[in-house]
Design an enzyme around this catalytic site. Structure first.
Site, PDB file in Angstrom:
ATOM      1  N   HIS A 184       0.834  -1.205   0.000  1.00  0.00           N
ATOM      2  CA  HIS A 184       0.000   0.000   0.000  1.00  0.00           C
ATOM      3  C   HIS A 184       0.872   1.260   0.000  1.00  0.00           C
ATOM      4  O   HIS A 184       0.493   2.285  -0.574  1.00  0.00           O
ATOM      5  CB  HIS A 184      -0.912   0.045   1.239  1.00  0.00           C
ATOM      6  CG  HIS A 184      -2.026  -0.946   1.203  1.00  0.00           C
ATOM      7  ND1 HIS A 184      -1.871  -2.233   1.636  1.00  0.00           N
ATOM      8  CD2 HIS A 184      -3.317  -0.824   0.798  1.00  0.00           C
ATOM      9  CE1 HIS A 184      -3.011  -2.885   1.506  1.00  0.00           C
ATOM     10  NE2 HIS A 184      -3.900  -2.058   0.987  1.00  0.00           N
ATOM     11  N   ASP A 255      -5.162  -5.743  -7.354  1.00  0.00           N
ATOM     12  CA  ASP A 255      -5.295  -4.967  -6.134  1.00  0.00           C
ATOM     13  C   ASP A 255      -5.471  -3.501  -6.548  1.00  0.00           C
ATOM     14  O   ASP A 255      -5.445  -3.158  -7.741  1.00  0.00           O
ATOM     15  CB  ASP A 255      -4.076  -5.174  -5.234  1.00  0.00           C
ATOM     16  CG  ASP A 255      -4.417  -5.090  -3.750  1.00  0.00           C
ATOM     17  OD1 ASP A 255      -5.425  -4.446  -3.408  1.00  0.00           O
ATOM     18  OD2 ASP A 255      -3.664  -5.654  -2.930  1.00  0.00           O
TER      19      ASP A 255
END
Length: 347
Positions: A184, A255
């Site tokens: 992330h 993702d």
């Protein structure tokens, strides 16, 4: 090498607890096939129900609605939805009592899936099949550090999701659990040789795909440098491995394209096109302001095969096995499952 070019659609995030005018515009884009919901979109069950109805009124029943409602650290919807423990707690119980752990795993999966489906949400992107092997972001989101325990608990979890009427999404292929940094926030790299990944991280994915337990796979944004210098979600080599070596016939999902781990592929449009060129069916873009940016730059000409992908994605639609005319907490099956889970948890 390009693999299965031209097939990528988008699942987007929305701003708040009702649809903004910008959200409504985004929903009508021809490449948008679903919405992923977050805590920012949830106040209470009634509000969520109304938001679902708002979205369905614009895009219909075939439009996909998804969330990450794993348990533990990753719960987007508060009460009355069950505030379930992390999957790692199921793995911890497996160490002391396998029978209890499998029963808890069944109930965990069924409660999670049944509650969402009753509310009109098609998918929770579950289960995590990563190995708990030192990752900052995975940790107790994984069942275990032992791949064989992940397999046993993962099989039960997937079977129980199916029993509730929800399709399964295994993540994060080919395995994020051994990579310490969080994709992330960082460009992440796995320097291990391919055989090490094959013999550890890939074992649960390979086994559950062979057992026909997996309907969709979410790719990781880690670079596995022995295979490819692209993150797995943009890698035609990893997609080919999934399709041809593991013979996976289901849906491939990226993702979030906004993650730092994805930035090596270029700007937002370049990331979307990289997904397309690699053979990803469904790309996630979770931040509404970035959706505005990307959707202004792409149309159906950027994904010429999207009508066929839209039809394939219907395989991920959920089908509630609870009565849809009453909330889940008002139904005997849910009450019995909730009571049984709490009893096992406290034992």
């Amino acid at each position: 090498m390009r693999y299965n070019v031209g097939m990528t659609t988008l699942m987007i995030g929305i701003e708040g607890q009702t649809l903004s005018e910008q959200d409504k515009k985004h929903l009508q884009h021809p490449l948008v096939c679903g919405v992923i919901l977050f805590a920012r979109n949830y106040e209470n069950h009634q509000q969520l129900h109304e938001l679902v109805q708002q979205i369905r009124a614009i895009r219909g029943e075939n439009f996909l609605l998804a969330v990450d409602q794993e348990g533990g650290r990753v719960i987007r919807f508060g009460k009355p939805f069950s505030q379930l423990p992390a999957l790692g707690e199921l793995g911890n119980r497996y160490q002391s009592n396998q029978e209890q752990a499998l029963s808890m795993t069944h109930l965990h999966a069924w409660l999670m899936a049944a509650e969402l489906l009753n509310t009109g949400i098609d998918l929770s992107f579950s289960p995590v099949l990563d190995i708990n092997n030192g990752s900052d972001v995975i940790g107790d989101r994984a069942f275990s550090q032992d791949p064989h325990e992940v397999i046993e608990l993962g099989k039960m979890y997937c079977g129980s999701m199916h029993t509730a009427g929800m399709k399964t999404t295994a993540k994060h292929y080919p395995g994020h659990g051994t990579v310490k940094a969080d994709s992330h926030h960082h460009i992440t790299r796995d320097e291990r040789p391919q055989h090490a990944i094959e013999n550890l991280d890939l074992v649960p994915f390979r086994t559950l795909i062979t057992a026909d337990k997996i309907d969709a796979v979410m790719m990781s944004h880690v670079i596995y440098q022995d295979m490819d210098e692209q993150p797995a979600g943009f890698s035609s080599s990893w997609i080919k491995h999934l399709r041809e070596t593991l013979n996976f016939k289901g849906i491939i999902i990226s993702d979030d394209l906004a993650m730092t781990g994805a930035t090596g592929a270029g700007d937002l449009k370049q990331r979307f096109l990289a997904c397309r060129d690699a053979g990803v069916d469904l790309a996630l873009l979770c931040k509404p302001d970035l959706c505005t940016e990307l959707l202004s730059q792409i149309d159906h000409s950027d994904a010429p095969g999207y009508p066929r992908t839209m039809r394939r994605l219907q395989k991920l639609k959920g089908h509630s096995t609870l009565h849809k005319d009453r909330p889940f907490w008002d139904q005997q099956r849910w009450q019995n499952a909730q009571r049984a889970f709490n009893t096992l948890k406290q034992s």
